[in-house]
Scaffold this motif. Structure first.
Motif, PDB file in Angstrom:
ATOM      1  N   ASP A   1       0.961  -1.357   0.209  1.00 45.11           N
ATOM      2  CA  ASP A   1       0.025   0.074   0.133  1.00 45.11           C
ATOM      3  C   ASP A   1       0.827   1.215   0.004  1.00 45.11           C
ATOM      4  N   PHE A   2       1.987   1.123  -0.753  1.00 40.12           N
ATOM      5  CA  PHE A   2       3.031   2.572  -0.825  1.00 40.12           C
ATOM      6  C   PHE A   2       2.312   3.058  -2.187  1.00 40.12           C
ATOM      7  N   ASP A   3       2.217   4.356  -2.334  1.00 38.20           N
ATOM      8  CA  ASP A   3       1.829   5.235  -3.483  1.00 38.20           C
ATOM      9  C   ASP A   3       3.160   5.284  -4.498  1.00 38.20           C
ATOM     10  N   LEU A   4       2.586   4.983  -5.728  1.00 36.76           N
ATOM     11  CA  LEU A   4       3.391   4.952  -6.643  1.00 36.76           C
ATOM     12  C   LEU A   4       2.575   5.367  -8.002  1.00 36.76           C
ATOM     13  N   ALA A   5       3.154   6.452  -8.740  1.00 35.58           N
ATOM     14  CA  ALA A   5       2.452   7.022  -9.675  1.00 35.58           C
ATOM     15  C   ALA A   5       0.971   7.028  -9.822  1.00 35.58           C
ATOM     16  N   GLY A   6       0.517   7.397  -8.373  1.00 34.77           N
ATOM     17  CA  GLY A   6      -0.977   7.523  -8.460  1.00 34.77           C
ATOM     18  C   GLY A   6      -1.542   6.276  -8.242  1.00 34.77           C
ATOM     19  N   ALA A   7      -1.031   5.183  -7.984  1.00 33.91           N
ATOM     20  CA  ALA A   7      -1.658   3.944  -7.477  1.00 33.91           C
ATOM     21  C   ALA A   7      -1.116   3.272  -6.329  1.00 33.91           C
ATOM     22  N   LYS A   8      -1.820   2.485  -5.635  1.00 30.74           N
ATOM     23  CA  LYS A   8      -1.475   1.727  -4.623  1.00 30.74           C
ATOM     24  C   LYS A   8      -0.670   0.637  -4.983  1.00 30.74           C
ATOM     25  N   ALA A   9       0.517   0.440  -4.363  1.00 29.77           N
ATOM     26  CA  ALA A   9       1.633  -0.738  -4.963  1.00 29.77           C
ATOM     27  C   ALA A   9       1.819  -1.658  -3.754  1.00 29.77           C
ATOM     28  N   GLU A  10       2.320  -2.712  -4.351  1.00 29.63           N
ATOM     29  CA  GLU A  10       2.966  -3.639  -3.153  1.00 29.63           C
ATOM     30  C   GLU A  10       4.236  -4.558  -4.051  1.00 29.63           C
ATOM     31  N   LEU A  11       5.503  -4.422  -3.385  1.00 29.44           N
ATOM     32  CA  LEU A  11       6.720  -4.997  -3.847  1.00 29.44           C
ATOM     33  C   LEU A  11       6.753  -6.228  -2.781  1.00 29.44           C
ATOM     34  N   ALA A  12       6.774  -7.481  -3.332  1.00 25.15           N
ATOM     35  CA  ALA A  12       7.133  -8.617  -2.422  1.00 25.15           C
ATOM     36  C   ALA A  12       8.317  -9.622  -2.844  1.00 25.15           C
ATOM     37  N   LEU A  13       9.203 -10.046  -2.204  1.00 24.36           N
ATOM     38  CA  LEU A  13       9.801 -11.304  -2.411  1.00 24.36           C
ATOM     39  C   LEU A  13       9.220 -12.487  -1.870  1.00 24.36           C
ATOM     40  N   TRP A  14       9.287 -13.391  -2.544  1.00 22.59           N
ATOM     41  CA  TRP A  14       8.899 -14.666  -2.257  1.00 22.59           C
ATOM     42  C   TRP A  14       9.760 -15.907  -2.676  1.00 22.59           C
ATOM     43  N   GLY A  15       9.581 -16.914  -1.928  1.00 23.44           N
ATOM     44  CA  GLY A  15      10.405 -17.939  -2.201  1.00 23.44           C
ATOM     45  C   GLY A  15       9.356 -19.418  -1.741  1.00 23.44           C
TER      46      GLY A  15
END
Length: 776
Positions: A725-739
């Protein structure tokens, strides 16, 4: 001043309020809270599905106690389920399964084409134990209900990109259109690809299939054995349209389409004793000596020689139309119509080893011609399946202070074709079996038409506000008709068999049966948050025939008792189920060549395995001890015994297989407080454990078979870390690392004993990557 204090108190109360979320399920064909349903259920929300990267039903094995899912041998993407000691394959034409799979209320009548990438999901419900009253003849062990999203009617866009090891790339786009009058719609598209995890030393082998049977998906294709085994390349489209002109009527149409290009998983040669092959042993040994491949034993190999394996292809699409009409506050009607069509073709080297012959051999093992320099394979599978089905179900739901009633009727029609058809340029040294064919060799082709119609009713009588008496009954009529064609070409004489002329045999069967199933139970609300229940239920899997091998219905009778409790102001949820089930005439898949007196005319068939008694428990715990922290734990135990064993399938003293006694699932998730703006961090780890289980049934095997007789106890550990839920270019965004499979577990997956050799598939390798998601 009092008003200010009241506002502050309210804000403080909202800030301190947290706990285990309520989950709405449709396990009894109507919407209910998970905690009010007297069924052992694991409900997986859309959030959990995304976090755990569950993209098909093949990924469900680590999600529910006493449930295991693995890939059936043959590279055809068919799931093999084990639930409460019952194992179901469903890979034979006309065979029903003991664990039913439903998509938006529509039964998926064949295992072929059921493991496609799942569309936009709302939740998945795993129901354990016989569900014969509401879900029918195909759910003696349980049912899996997949529920997709309805359109929201609000304009929105969600885009996710995934990059990972093994060249993984996934793009998923969902568009929600704004509601226009009574209409709302959504559409999504997903592309998902990755390369395999085992190198193919037989890569580059060319197969010309111009002579395949008319209509075959392989016809006029030149196929080349791939460099990597386990490749996936899927395209999925899902669309939904909702028409809701009033609060009392809703019509939802859903369409799903999936096209998959893949390479079957690697099959490794674990052990072989050429001396068992008599006069051909020296030739096989010479091939092995000139084309050596190390035996992988109990660990996944880095490379195998599978030249017979070629890229597979599947295509699935379905239509679903669900109409709901609310007649009054007490009465509602629903109609669920479904139509599905699927086709799949796959060629897999289940013998685990192939090479190119350099010597001139006149005939193969079975007397068919073998050309000098032609491909050599121990055993190969060539399977092609087509199916289409349609169904319609009418449901009536009535609810009052005294009575809750669910009743309905369903009509189901399915047509399938299963077989192997090839036109190879060159001959084989060892002929493929299990439905395979070589030029001038053998061909098996089965056609099946099944019709089933049923009526059912289940009632809850509310004796008091705390006490309910339950009863349910279902009557089903099954009709099955099938034809199996067996074509065997002329055979030359060999050192052990005489010459034989060409022949074609046709076997027809017709099956008619009417059976009932029922359920009796009692529910008692100890408190508004604690439910205790007990019930007795029955179910069955219909009989039928494969060629001239008939099989009887499999029946189940089960006791279950449980308790569901939300405690400490919903900060702790504890659900316990105890069960005992008796199965009669257990249906098992076998091969004609594995019988004591071999029958090469029939590739796969159904035989009675014996009777099965199971008992055990499942305990699921969810806790929210502090704000942001959610803990889950689940454990399942199944004790079982197979009696009256069919000695055509097993030798005296043999053991049940692929049925671990213990399963366990653990997870922990922590969501931080906002770090900046609305952004926060999420940390999650999941672990699934299963106990040691037997993979091969007989009490004694040659020493080289030792690595695959048992599957050792194993952990599968997954983890995810995300900034949300961080703001990025007017959108709510999510950045995730997974394994996934972080410990890189490499246990044998599906071992096969061929008497003179043993082969196996293996657990998929560790994967990891990054997700970037935008929401507008």
């Amino acid at each position: 001043m009092a008003m200010i204090c009241a506002s502050q108190a309210s804000a403080q109360q909202a800030e301190e309020s947290y706990g285990v979320a309520d989950i709405v399920v449709t396990a009894q064909k109507r919407e209910q809270s998970l905690q009010d349903v007297p069924v052992a259920i694991t409900a997986i929300s859309a959030e959990s599905l995304q976090t755990n990267r569950i993209q098909s039903i093949m990924d469900l094995g680590a999600q529910a106690p006493n449930l295991n899912v693995r890939v059936t041998a043959g590279g055809i993407g068919v799931p093999t389920f084990t639930m409460r000691g019952s194992v179901t394959y469903g890979s034979v034409s006309g065979q029903d399964r003991t664990i039913a799979t439903y998509l938006d209320g529509v039964y998926l009548g064949s295992a072929y084409g059921s493991a496609f990438d799942l569309p936009d999901l709302e939740r998945i419900e795993v129901l354990r134990g016989p569900q014969g009253t509401l879900f029918g003849r195909n759910s003696t062990a349980g049912a899996i209900s997949i529920v997709t999203r309805d359109p929201s009617g609000e304009l929105g866009l969600r885009q996710q990109f995934t990059y990972g090891n093994y060249d993984q790339f996934r793009s998923s786009t969902r568009v929600e259109l704004p509601q226009v009058g009574p209409l709302s719609a959504s559409i999504s598209y997903t592309h998902n690809e990755r390369r395999g995890d085992v190198k193919n030393l037989g890569a580059g082998t060319v197969w010309n299939r111009d002579n395949a049977a008319p209509g075959s998906l392989q016809r006029k294709l030149t196929q080349v054995s791939p460099k990597w085994l386990g490749d996936k390349n899927n395209e999925t489209v899902f669309a939904a349209l909702k028409f809701e002109p009033s609060d009392t009527f809703k019509l939802v149409y859903k369409f799903d389409w999936n096209e998959s290009r893949f390479t079957p998983e690697a099959n490794a040669l674990v052990a072989i004793i050429p001396a068992f092959l008599g006069p051909y042993g020296a030739t096989v040994q010479a091939v092995l000596d000139s084309n050596p491949v190390p035996s992988p034993g109990e660990h996944r190999p880095k490379a195998v020689s599978n030249p017979w394996t070629t890229p597979g292809y599947s295509k699935t699409h379905g239509h679903n139309l669900t109409a709901t009409y609310v007649v009054s506050d007490n009465l509602s009607l629903k109609n669920v119509f479904g139509y599905r069509k699927a086709g799949i073709v796959a060629n897999s080297e289940v013998g685990g080893y192939g090479a190119i012959l350099t010597q001139n051999v006149a005939t193969n093992f079975f007397g068919f011609p073998a050309l000098a320099g032609s491909p050599f394979t121990m055993y190969g599978v060539n399977v092609e399946s087509h199916l289409k089905q349609w169904s319609d179900e009418v449901q009536v739901n009535y609810d009052s202070d005294f009575l809750t009633l669910t009743a309905g009727a369903i009509y189901f029609d399915i047509d399938t074709q299963v077989g192997g058809t090839d036109g190879l340029q060159n001959g084989f040294f060892a002929a493929p079996v299990f439905g395979g064919i070589i030029p001038g060799g053998q061909r098996n082709l089965s056609f099946f038409d099944g019709v089933s119609y049923a009526g059912y009713a289940q009632a809850e009588v509310h004796v008091t506000p705390q006490l309910d008496i339950l009863g349910g009954y279902r009557l089903t009529r099954d009709k099955k008709d099938g034809t199996t064609f067996v074509y065997v070409a002329a055979k030359a004489a060999t050192a052990t068999t005489p010459a034989a002329p060409a022949r074609q045999d046709v076997y027809n069967f017709s099956y008619r049966d009417t059976r009932s199933s029922f359920m009796l139970g009692v529910n008692y609300k100890i408190t508004p948050d604690i439910l205790a229940y007990a019930k007795y239920s029955t179910g069955y899997v219909s009989g039928g025939a494969v060629a001239y091998y008939a099989f009887d219905p499999e029946t189940a009778k089960s006791w279950e008792a449980g308790i569901k409790a939300d405690l400490f102001d919903r900060r702790l949820r504890a659900n316990l189920a105890l069960f005992k089930t008796k199965y009669k005439n257990l249906q098992a898949v076998s091969s004609g060549r594995s019988l004591p007196v071999q029958d090469p005319d029939v590739g796969t068939l159904i035989l009675r395995e014996g009777d099965l008694d199971t008992k055990g428990f499942e305990f699921e715990l969810t806790a929210a001890p502090v704000r942001g922290l959610t803990l889950n734990a689940a454990v399942g135990y199944t004790d079982l015994k197979i009696t009256d064993v069919n000695l055509l399938l097993k030798v005296p003293g043999s053991f049940p297989t692929v049925r671990p006694k213990w399963t366990s699932n653990l997870s922990a998730q922590y969501d931080t407080q906002p770090l900046f703006g609305d952004a926060y961090m999420m940390f999650r780890v999941d672990g699934a454990w299963r106990s040691r289980s037997r993979q091969l049934p007989n009490p004694a095997y040659p020493a080289p078979w030792e690595p695959i007789i048992f599957s050792d106890a194993m952990w599968l550990v997954n983890a995810r870390v995300a900034l949300r839920d961080f703001d990025l270019a007017g959108a709510k965004a999510e950045l995730a690392l997974w394994g996934r499979n972080l410990t890189d577990s490499d246990n044998p997956g599906q071992p096969i004993d061929f008497q003179f050799m043993a082969t196996s598939t293996y657990q998929e390798a560790r994967t990891y990557g990054v997700d970037l998601t935008f929401k507008f």
